[in-house]
Scaffold this motif. Sequence first.
Motif: not given
Length: 241
Positions: A40-56, A59-63
Amino acid sequence: MSGRLITLGMGPGDPDLITVKAARILGQVPVIAFFAKVGRQGHARSIASSYLREGVEELRFDYPVTVEIPHTDGRYIDAMTGCYDHAAEAIGARLAAGQDVALLCEGDPFFYGSSMYLFDRLRERFPMEVVPGVLGMTGCWAQAQAPMTHGDDVLSVVPGTLPEDELMAALARTDAAVIMKLGRNLAKVRRVLAAQGRAERAIYVERGTMADSRILPLAEIADGAAPYFSMILVPGRQGQR
Ligand SMILES: C[S@@+](CC[C@H](N)C(=O)[O-])C[C@H]1O[C@@H](n2cnc3c(N)ncnc32)[C@H](O)[C@@H]1O
């Protein structure tokens, strides 16, 4: 100089419900970190999508596990401890190199949030900032248009994972309730609410404030497994207010 760990509340789901502060930080930090279920993309990550700066850097950690093993089982505890240790090490390396890291958390980070395990592991070594978020439950009761507490009403937040007798006792002591972590506990929760004469006013909210949310009287929901993002709201004072 070390970087800061910014534990960032991302709100209940609707990206418009993050704070101005969280949006500003997302547009500035060089590194974000988040947990997600495998595949999954991750719920918190998908909420953040439109706010992230380019090139960020992400670090993704799978449960390693979610609901496959009870959270009290030693295998669950070992797997999750390993996951948090690994995440703390990876984030710690960025902080030690002087980079700020924003750790994204659904709702509010200090309310049943996984981010607290990283906060505990890193707080002695690095500067910390914690940014609160709109709680999942406040998003749910706002969308359900369900006034929850009046006057001296007592509100209790109760995990549906509690044994039936403890659930019964916790709900008997309260006027209003939010029952979280439903999963396979829906039938048990319904039995308890019915025994206390509260099933009829209980509201089921699934994926509150997200694009595909569902809000229904509990009576219209069949028993069976409820999705991870679901809860039951029991509004408090009835009658004249
Ligand atoms: C581990 S807790 C995390 C709570 C989160 N930190 C918060 O502030 O709401 C996860 C539980 O919160 C509830 N939850 C959180 N957000 C929700 C939403 N948008 N809709 C329905 N339930 C939600 C569900 O009961 C889910 O099982």
